[in-house]
Design an enzyme around this catalytic site. Structure first.
Site, mmCIF file in Angstrom:
data_model
loop_
_atom_site.group_PDB
_atom_site.id
_atom_site.type_symbol
_atom_site.label_atom_id
_atom_site.label_comp_id
_atom_site.label_asym_id
_atom_site.label_seq_id
_atom_site.Cartn_x
_atom_site.Cartn_y
_atom_site.Cartn_z
ATOM 1 N N LYS A 73 0.841 -1.197 0.000
ATOM 2 C CA LYS A 73 0.000 0.000 0.000
ATOM 3 C C LYS A 73 0.877 1.249 0.000
ATOM 4 C CE LYS A 73 -1.734 2.898 2.883
ATOM 5 N NZ LYS A 73 -1.927 4.083 2.029
ATOM 6 N N GLY A 131 6.965 4.798 7.973
ATOM 7 C CA GLY A 131 6.100 5.961 8.190
ATOM 8 C C GLY A 131 6.362 6.557 9.556
ATOM 9 N N SER A 132 5.339 7.208 10.095
ATOM 10 C CA SER A 132 5.515 7.942 11.353
ATOM 11 C C SER A 132 5.469 7.002 12.564
ATOM 12 C CB SER A 132 4.400 8.980 11.480
ATOM 13 O OG SER A 132 3.157 8.305 11.461
ATOM 14 N N GLY A 167 3.107 3.785 13.157
ATOM 15 C CA GLY A 167 3.875 2.555 13.392
ATOM 16 C C GLY A 167 3.390 1.821 14.649
ATOM 17 N N GLU A 195 10.097 1.153 10.080
ATOM 18 C CA GLU A 195 11.057 2.218 9.756
ATOM 19 C C GLU A 195 10.341 3.529 10.029
ATOM 20 O OE1 GLU A 195 14.103 2.014 9.008
ATOM 21 O OE2 GLU A 195 14.341 -0.076 8.445
ATOM 22 N N CYS A 245 13.388 11.249 6.433
ATOM 23 C CA CYS A 245 13.279 10.644 7.768
ATOM 24 C C CYS A 245 14.566 10.813 8.554
ATOM 25 C CB CYS A 245 12.921 9.176 7.635
ATOM 26 S SG CYS A 245 13.908 8.353 6.385
ATOM 27 N N GLU A 262 9.675 15.844 15.198
ATOM 28 C CA GLU A 262 10.058 15.754 13.785
ATOM 29 C C GLU A 262 9.234 16.781 12.997
ATOM 30 O OE1 GLU A 262 8.849 12.184 11.613
ATOM 31 O OE2 GLU A 262 10.801 12.160 10.636
HETATM 32 P P1 NAD Z 1 2.374 8.108 7.960
HETATM 33 O O1 NAD Z 1 2.733 7.302 9.153
HETATM 34 O O2 NAD Z 1 1.314 9.112 8.075
HETATM 35 O O3 NAD Z 1 1.930 7.136 6.766
HETATM 36 C C1 NAD Z 1 2.767 6.107 6.309
HETATM 37 C C2 NAD Z 1 1.921 5.084 5.575
HETATM 38 O O4 NAD Z 1 1.028 4.477 6.517
HETATM 39 C C3 NAD Z 1 1.034 5.678 4.487
HETATM 40 O O5 NAD Z 1 0.961 4.781 3.399
HETATM 41 C C4 NAD Z 1 -0.310 5.789 5.185
HETATM 42 O O6 NAD Z 1 -1.404 5.795 4.296
HETATM 43 C C5 NAD Z 1 -0.302 4.538 6.036
HETATM 44 N N1 NAD Z 1 -1.222 4.569 7.180
HETATM 45 C C6 NAD Z 1 -1.790 5.639 7.785
HETATM 46 N N2 NAD Z 1 -2.598 5.232 8.796
HETATM 47 C C7 NAD Z 1 -2.511 3.887 8.842
HETATM 48 C C8 NAD Z 1 -3.080 2.889 9.681
HETATM 49 N N3 NAD Z 1 -3.930 3.194 10.668
HETATM 50 N N4 NAD Z 1 -2.765 1.598 9.459
HETATM 51 C C9 NAD Z 1 -1.899 1.256 8.490
HETATM 52 N N5 NAD Z 1 -1.332 2.158 7.644
HETATM 53 C C10 NAD Z 1 -1.634 3.458 7.829
HETATM 54 O O7 NAD Z 1 3.747 8.729 7.429
HETATM 55 P P2 NAD Z 1 3.942 9.698 6.181
HETATM 56 O O8 NAD Z 1 3.428 11.031 6.579
HETATM 57 O O9 NAD Z 1 3.447 9.062 4.937
HETATM 58 O O10 NAD Z 1 5.536 9.715 6.071
HETATM 59 C C11 NAD Z 1 6.332 10.489 6.867
HETATM 60 C C12 NAD Z 1 6.889 9.698 8.027
HETATM 61 O O11 NAD Z 1 7.592 8.555 7.539
HETATM 62 C C13 NAD Z 1 7.916 10.488 8.802
HETATM 63 O O12 NAD Z 1 7.746 10.269 10.172
HETATM 64 C C14 NAD Z 1 9.239 9.917 8.327
HETATM 65 O O13 NAD Z 1 10.302 10.099 9.221
HETATM 66 C C15 NAD Z 1 8.880 8.486 8.142
HETATM 67 N N6 NAD Z 1 9.825 7.808 7.250
HETATM 68 C C16 NAD Z 1 10.706 6.907 7.780
HETATM 69 C C17 NAD Z 1 11.654 6.294 6.963
HETATM 70 C C18 NAD Z 1 12.650 5.312 7.517
HETATM 71 O O14 NAD Z 1 13.230 4.568 6.736
HETATM 72 N N7 NAD Z 1 12.866 5.262 8.813
HETATM 73 C C19 NAD Z 1 11.694 6.585 5.598
HETATM 74 C C20 NAD Z 1 10.771 7.503 5.087
HETATM 75 C C21 NAD Z 1 9.836 8.106 5.936
#
Ligand code: NAD
Length: 504
Positions: free
Chosen positions: A194, A246-247, A251, A268, A302, A403
């Site tokens: 996804k 993601g965040s 997570g 991650e 990130c 962040e």
């Molecule tokens: P986010 O957590 O809002 O979303 C990430 C993904 O999760 C998206 O595809 C989103 O649609 C999905 N999602 C949202 N709610 C969900 C749920 N309840 N259940 C399952 N999936 C769900 O993050 P974002 O705003 O897309 O990305 C930014 C964040 O990602 C920042 O915190 C950044 O640091 C982190 N990030 C980390 C890395 C790493 O490798 N550590 C790399 C890139 C980004």
């Protein structure tokens, strides 16, 4: 600085690019080897002009079920029977097709995220390089023979989980997709991925470009919102492993949902990475590293070096040079090769970053440069924020703890090695850290003392597929990249074979 080429022409350029990418695809979901549309859709927005690029299917749990069924069928009927060498060949076949589409994928990534085209191209190439790495190393998978009693042949087998669920963010869409797909497929799993609803286009497109290469159902991309599709995927009782980027807050939800099915998770997550400038540092290298580390991809990274901790003896000179560097970025149309900083990817991210800038000012940090949107009226429809630098930042201020995910640098000072390390580690995160020094003893001591999964010395980046990537503390669990991630996509089985004396 604002690019001179950014004029009324920009909207026209983006309309042209939009037509061009829409000619290449309808950008549907990709399930069981076919394009999959839904009645309900959402729009993905071009962050430069604030207008839709195209509509994307808004799937729900029903489509997740369909994709998981297809993925299991593909696994049971064909994929689980493939050898590592066969999977390697198929990955290389896919890579060859992707290489023919580098320009197209770069333009899609550029208009979907707002990244400068040169960065988008670099990430497309990085994604292909990552897939090539896993296509290569997946051939060398092996189990282990364990020496024990003579009448026993004891060995281990590495087996894939079956169907894995993968979720990616919007800041590095194609690259993140490759980090997930390469090892999962190479290790013998099928996948339901996804992408973020904010920038799903390149992930859809690379799945389409696998048509006719992988058996139907091996790669599935289900588009939709986080709660509707991401939630359904992480709660699914037939998804045997989850890999999420993601965040932190999402997570945590993912981990809780996976716990219901005792599915292992790789997380991650976010970061608040420090960069320590020691008194002997080559300041030119330090300034370039910090600038790359916070202004690349408009700071939507990130592992961004968002907290610079500078020795008091070089603070004045570092700050002068860093302001000059921050003011040298060319904000403009990301489709223009000269542009070095584009807009933020989403309107809500723009609002978040502007709120943090206000918070920094009201908490008493000194705003040295930036802090607003460029004056040029041609940039007003895009979500641009100037490179922003705060000095006199205390580690308990929100801008130093949370962040921001934007082009905002915080600077504070230290006077001793121990203080620098304490400040660097005074955070819930532990994704990355940087240090600038010419002294070998500082390099290795600091690399050991800082609590982070990645250490950069006198530079920011690169990120290479050969090295494990992932955070300590709240920045995550497990790794992407490197050889060890193949293990994360496999489970180990021990086989005991009784070797009684043969009696003929
Ligand atoms: P986010 O957590 O809002 O979303 C990430 C993904 O999760 C998206 O595809 C989103 O649609 C999905 N999602 C949202 N709610 C969900 C749920 N309840 N259940 C399952 N999936 C769900 O993050 P974002 O705003 O897309 O990305 C930014 C964040 O990602 C920042 O915190 C950044 O640091 C982190 N990030 C980390 C890395 C790493 O490798 N550590 C790399 C890139 C980004």
């Amino acid at each position: 600085m604002v690019s001179e080429t950014f004029s009324g022409q920009v909207r026209e350029n983006h309309m042209k690019a939009r037509e061009q990418v829409r000619d290449s695809s309808d950008f549907n979901s990709w399930i069981d080897g076919s394009r999959y549309d839904t009645e309900k859709t959402f729009e993905t927005i071009d962050p430069v002009i604030g207008e839709p690029i195209t509509t994307i299917p808004r799937c729900h749990s029903r489509e997740v079920d369909t994709a998981v069924d297809a993925a299991w069928r593909a696994f049971d009927e064909e994929w689980s029977e493939t050898t590592p060498a066969e999977r390697s060949q198929l990955l290389f076949d896919w890579i060859e097709v992707l290489r023919d589409h580098i320009d197209e994928l770069s333009v899609i990534e550029c208009i979907d995220t707002g990244k400068p085209i040169s960065q988008a191209r670099g990430e497309v190439e990085g994604a292909i390089g990552t897939l090539a790495y896993y296509a290569s190393i997946c051939q060398s998978q092996e189990g282990r023979q364990i020496s024990t009693a003579e009448d026993l042949h004891l060995y281990t087998r590495k087996e894939p989980y079956g169907v894995v669920g993968q979720i990616t963010p919007w800041n590095f869409p194609i690259w993140a997709a490759a980090w997930k797909l390469g090892p999962a497929l190479g290790a013998g799993n099928t996948t339901v991925l996804k992408p973020s609803a904010e920038a799903p286009m390149t992930t859809i497109r690379i799945a389409e470009l696998s048509e006719g290469i992988f058996p139907d159902g091996v790669v599935n991309v289900v588009t939709g919102t986080g709660s509707e599709v991401g939630g359904a995927l992480t709660e699914h009782d037939r998804v045997r492993k989850i890999s999420f980027t993601g965040s932190v807050s999402v997570g945590q939800k993912v981990m809780k949902a996976a716990a219901e099915n005792v599915a292992p998770v790789t997380l991650e997550l976010g970061g608040k990475s420090p960069f320590i400038v020691f008194p002997d540092a080559d300041l030119e290298k330090a300034v370039n590293a910090v600038a790359d580390g916070i202004f690349y991809s408009t700071g939507e990274i990130c592992d961004a070096f968002s907290r610079t901790i500078v020795h008091e003896s070089v603070h004045g000179e570092f700050v002068d040079r860093f302001i000059e560097k921050a003011e040298s970025y060319t904000l403009g149309d990301p489709l223009d090769e000269e542009t070095t900083m584009g807009p933020l990817t989403t309107e809500s991210q723009y609002e978040t970053v502007m709120e943090y800038i206000e918070a920094g000012e009201s908490e008493g940090a000194t705003l040295l440069t930036g802090g607003g949107t460029p004056d040029d009226t041609d940039l007003q429809n895009g979500w641009f924020v100037e490179p922003t630098v705060f000095d006199d930042v205390e580690n308990d201020m929100r801008i130093a703890r949370e962040e921001i995910f934007g082009p905002v640098q915080t600077i504070n000072t230290f006077s001793s090695y121990d203080e620098a390390i304490e400040l660097a580690n005074d955070t819930e995160f532990g994704l990355a850290a940087g240090i600038a020094t010419e002294r070998t003893s500082i390099v290795h001591n600091a690399a050991a003392d800082i609590e982070a999964g990645l250490i950069y010395v006198n530079e920011y980046g690169p990120i290479l597929p050969e090295a494990p990537y992932g955070g300590f503390k709240a920045s995550g669990i497990g790794k992407d990249l490197g050889t060890e991630v193949l293990d994360h996509y496999q489970q180990t089985k021990s086989v005991y074979v009784n070797l009684d004396d043969p009696e003929l």
